[in-house]
Enzyme design. Structure first.
Site, PDB file in Angstrom:
ATOM      1  N   ASN A  30     -41.818  55.701 -51.082  1.00  0.00           N
ATOM      2  CA  ASN A  30     -42.742  56.234 -50.083  1.00  0.00           C
ATOM      3  C   ASN A  30     -43.629  57.264 -50.767  1.00  0.00           C
ATOM      4  O   ASN A  30     -43.220  57.864 -51.763  1.00  0.00           O
ATOM      5  CB  ASN A  30     -41.971  56.953 -48.978  1.00  0.00           C
ATOM      6  CG  ASN A  30     -41.295  56.000 -48.015  1.00  0.00           C
ATOM      7  OD1 ASN A  30     -41.173  54.810 -48.276  1.00  0.00           O
ATOM      8  ND2 ASN A  30     -40.858  56.529 -46.904  1.00  0.00           N
ATOM      9  N   ARG A  31     -44.781  57.526 -50.201  1.00  0.00           N
ATOM     10  CA  ARG A  31     -45.626  58.602 -50.695  1.00  0.00           C
ATOM     11  C   ARG A  31     -45.046  59.931 -50.234  1.00  0.00           C
ATOM     12  O   ARG A  31     -44.834  60.137 -49.044  1.00  0.00           O
ATOM     13  CB  ARG A  31     -47.016  58.503 -50.094  1.00  0.00           C
ATOM     14  CG  ARG A  31     -47.904  57.562 -50.793  1.00  0.00           C
ATOM     15  CD  ARG A  31     -49.307  57.662 -50.207  1.00  0.00           C
ATOM     16  NE  ARG A  31     -49.981  56.393 -50.362  1.00  0.00           N
ATOM     17  CZ  ARG A  31     -50.468  55.946 -51.512  1.00  0.00           C
ATOM     18  NH1 ARG A  31     -50.370  56.674 -52.611  1.00  0.00           N
ATOM     19  NH2 ARG A  31     -51.050  54.775 -51.578  1.00  0.00           N
TER      20      ARG A  31
END
Ligand code: C5P
Length: 218
Positions: A30-31
């Site tokens: 995920n960012r």
């Protein structure tokens, strides 16, 4: 440890993304910059808490005065969190990957000329926040985060119930929050919703740490 209202308390904080390897050179993630989670860990330490910061791979330095446990995957993160218990409170600010490649290939997956790539089969990762909330050694206060782009409050209330945590810090990420330095949050608890103004992440962290200190003092 600093002197302050959290002296003698132990708080576990998760931060950053997790990386879920597909093969030795590729991963799913995920960012997440880790900025908000790291800031919370720093703010708790500044109030005197002993802080265990369990962090996925990030490019920022750990705040002063916290013990950092560096992990890569969600499974590693859960193991590190459980190993850090008991704790008076936990703040799960990590952007944990919900899925991991079901199989971790030992050698680099090769491109075969003229052939389509093999599909990636995913497996479900453990939910660290939900596991902690139902743990035999559950911290007295468990705080989760919710990053939402719409129905921010309703989704956070749903998350509170579903995960079994005490508070959800609902994060409106419809703007430029991801990787940025400011945050607009709502503190969602069983007793209601507090809307906080748009604030620098350090200020969100300081307010949240102060609220945690108040809650543990009761
Ligand atoms: O379900 P969702 O990912 O939206 O929930 C976000 C909250 O749950 C955050 O507090 C995050 O740290 C936590 N979480 C977790 N483990 C997961 C997924 C989310 O601890 N596998």
């Amino acid at each position: 440890f600093a002197d302050g209202p959290l002296k003698g308390r132990h708080v576990v904080v998760t931060s950053g993304p997790t990386h879920e390897p597909l093969d030795p050179v590729r991963y799913i993630a995920n960012r997440s910059s880790g900025r908000q989670g790291h800031a919370i860990a720093g703010a708790l330490a500044a109030l005197g808490a002993r802080v265990t910061l369990v962090s996925g791979p990030v490019a920022i330095a750990p705040p002063p005065g916290v013990a950092i446990v560096a992990v890569e995957t969600a499974a590693d993160m859960l193991a590190a969190v459980e190993a850090a218990l008991p704790a008076d409170a936990a703040v799960c600010a990590a952007a944990v990957a919900d899925f991991r490649p079901a199989e971790r290939v030992t050698g680099k997956i090769k491109k075969i000329p003229g052939q389509p790539p093999a599909p990636i089969v995913l497996a479900l990762n453990p939910d660290i926040l939900a596991t902690l909330s139902h743990h035999a050694a559950r911290p007295g206060l468990v705080v989760g985060f919710a990053a939402e782009t719409s129905n921010v409050i309703a989704n956070a209330q749903d998350k509170l119930a579903r995960k079994g945590c005490d508070w959800v810090v609902a994060n409106d990420v419809s703007g430029d929050v991801m990787g940025g330095t400011e945050n607009t949050v709502h503190l969602v608890t069983a007793s209601g919703v507090e809307d906080w103004p748009r604030l620098p992440k350090a200020e969100v962290a300081a307010r949240l740490a102060a609220r945690i200190a108040d809650a543990l003092a009761k």
